[in-house]
Design an enzyme around this catalytic site. Structure first.
Site, mmCIF file in Angstrom:
data_model
loop_
_atom_site.group_PDB
_atom_site.id
_atom_site.type_symbol
_atom_site.label_atom_id
_atom_site.label_comp_id
_atom_site.label_asym_id
_atom_site.label_seq_id
_atom_site.Cartn_x
_atom_site.Cartn_y
_atom_site.Cartn_z
ATOM 1 N N TYR A 1 64.558 15.442 -24.727
ATOM 2 C CA TYR A 1 64.577 15.391 -26.003
ATOM 3 C C TYR A 1 65.233 13.884 -26.531
ATOM 4 C CZ TYR A 1 67.088 16.386 -30.505
ATOM 5 O OH TYR A 1 67.452 16.426 -31.923
ATOM 6 N N ASP B 1 68.957 20.582 -19.828
ATOM 7 C CA ASP B 1 68.953 20.963 -21.293
ATOM 8 C C ASP B 1 68.179 22.205 -21.434
ATOM 9 O OD1 ASP B 1 68.479 21.386 -24.199
ATOM 10 O OD2 ASP B 1 68.311 19.414 -24.632
HETATM 11 C C1 LIG Z 1 67.363 20.314 -31.152
HETATM 12 C C2 LIG Z 1 67.517 19.974 -29.932
HETATM 13 C C3 LIG Z 1 68.710 19.173 -29.319
HETATM 14 C C4 LIG Z 1 69.804 18.580 -30.257
HETATM 15 O O1 LIG Z 1 70.165 19.897 -31.167
HETATM 16 P P1 LIG Z 1 71.079 19.276 -32.595
HETATM 17 O O2 LIG Z 1 72.092 20.544 -32.736
HETATM 18 O O3 LIG Z 1 69.877 19.024 -33.552
HETATM 19 O O4 LIG Z 1 71.603 17.904 -32.311
HETATM 20 C C5 LIG Z 1 68.657 18.841 -28.114
HETATM 21 N N1 LIG Z 1 67.827 19.212 -27.232
HETATM 22 C C6 LIG Z 1 66.859 19.984 -27.631
HETATM 23 C C7 LIG Z 1 65.735 20.376 -26.323
HETATM 24 C C8 LIG Z 1 66.453 20.280 -28.822
HETATM 25 O O5 LIG Z 1 65.578 20.914 -29.189
#
Ligand SMILES: *Cc1c(COP(=O)(O)O)cnc(C)c1O
Length: 381
Positions: A100, A172
């Site tokens: 990300y 993630d």
């Molecule tokens: C959207 C997203 C984030 C960040 O999330 P927010 O709540 O918008 O800060 C992190 N990792 C991935 C894979 C995302 O799609």
């Protein structure tokens, strides 16, 4: 119990005669009866989280088969907390190239300021990871599939390499929403989530979480979170918990409609190819079949060569697909990705004939979504 049941029936004990949902306690101060409880009570202050936070943490642990959970204000903060808690000056960190964007930026910009060096690796070359490990490498930050590029990491190779060198792995897991891939079961050490996406599910709150099974890693993450003063507000925690109760059910519909639209797109004249890990046409489909139990509604679409004016006309002709960041809500979204891809390496991204778009398939009827796309495609002719 199976997952939908566990997510619905995970509750903290609140005595008898309770409402189905926990109360939203709006509070900084907790009033405590004695000098001893003032200092010993847990929680003793609003920042430590209250009933709704405990119940959300428990439900997230049930989802990810984790032991400990730490909540954050958004998904990016979950990633920066996990990385920030586990690296120190002098360390070297490996990050996947399709991480990300803002997390990648944190690693390259903020970690550099903290005296940590970072190497990005091509997610399609997990077999080369071994050669990138240095004497001071401590941590690998992972995400799969990439949320713009949809390339999948060969996690078996990554985990084997990490274990051979004693590296901590951070993953993630936002795309799988914790439902269709269980990183901790596959040997990952720490999982991060943007609750903002499918868990909240209605585009009306932000939230994040960091989860692990390791007591020692959990302690380091908790201390860092305390030091940085990280806390999720009770209203947003409530919305994330409410979303979790229906997550598996909603995700099934996003997945089914996603397949319907993606399969239709594969046969449309303006489309060069679709990047959906669950379709046999995806280059890493075999990895997805091995590791994932399902898909979601988020996938990529590469068009044939298209002049910018025609791309704009197509995007602006769409009536049901909104243009905007984030995903995982009930509404369908589309974004052109090329502006975000310059930082990425790898032939696959640069050998495209036309623009890369990302679609999020919401909970509208897929026939209506297909009709909307078909109408807008007339602008690409
Ligand atoms: C959207 C997203 C984030 C960040 O999330 P927010 O709540 O918008 O800060 C992190 N990792 C991935 C894979 C995302 O799609």
């Amino acid at each position: 119990m199976k997952e939908p049941t566990r997510l619905i029936h995970t509750r903290v004990d609140r005595g008898i005669g309770k409402t189905v949902n926990p109360p939203i306690e709006r509070g900084s101060t907790l009033l405590l009866p004695t000098r001893k409880t003032l200092y010993d009570a847990k929680p003793g202050y609003g920042r430590m989280g209250l009933t709704v936070h405990r119940e959300l943490e428990q439900a997230l642990c049930a989802l990810e088969n984790a032991k400990q959970c730490r909540l954050t204000m958004n998904g990016l903060q979950a990633c920066t907390l996990a990385v920030g808690a586990l690296v120190k000056a002098g360390d070297h960190v490996l990050i996947t190239d399709s991480l990300y964007g803002p997390t990648s930026r944190f690693c390259t910009r903020r970690l550099a300021a903290m005296g940590v060096t970072v190497t990005r690796f091509n997610p399609l070359q997990a077999d080369r990871l071994d050669s990138l490990v240095q004497d001071n490498t401590t941590t690998i930050v992972l995400e799969s599939p990439g949320s713009l590029t949809f390339d999948l990491l060969d996690m078996d190779t990554v985990i084997t390499t990490a274990k051979a060198h004693g590296l901590i792995t951070l993953f993630d897991n936002t795309w799988a929403a914790g439902v269709t891939y269980k990183p901790l079961d596959h040997g990952v050490d720490v999982v991060m989530h943007a609750l903002t996406k499918y868990p909240v599910g209605h585009a009306d709150a932000l939230g994040g979480a960091v989860l692990t099974r390791s007591d020692s890693l959990a302690r380091r993450i908790a201390e860092c979170s305390e030091d940085w003063g990280i806390a999720l507000g009770p209203d947003d925690a409530y919305l994330a918990l409410r979303g979790l109760r229906t997550l598996p059910t909603r995700l099934k519909q996003h997945e089914a409609s996603g397949y319907t639209v993606a399969r239709w797109l594969e046969h449309q004249a303006p489309v060069h190819h679709v990047l959906h890990p669950g379709l046999p046409s995806h280059p890493e489909h075999a990895i997805w079949q091995r590791d994932f139990t399902g898909a979601c509604g988020l996938f990529g679409l590469v068009l044939n060569a298209t002049p910018p004016e025609k791309l704009d006309a197509f995007l602006e002709a769409l009536e049901l697909f909104g243009m905007g960041f984030s995903w995982g809500g009930y509404e369908s979204l589309i974004i052109p990705c090329d502006d975000q891809l310059e930082r990425l390496d790898g032939d696959r991204i640069h050998a495209r004939p036309g623009p890369l778009l990302r679609l999020h398939i919401g909970l509208e009827d897929p026939d209506d979504l297909i009709a909307d796309l078909a109408n807008a495609f007339t602008h690409l002719a």
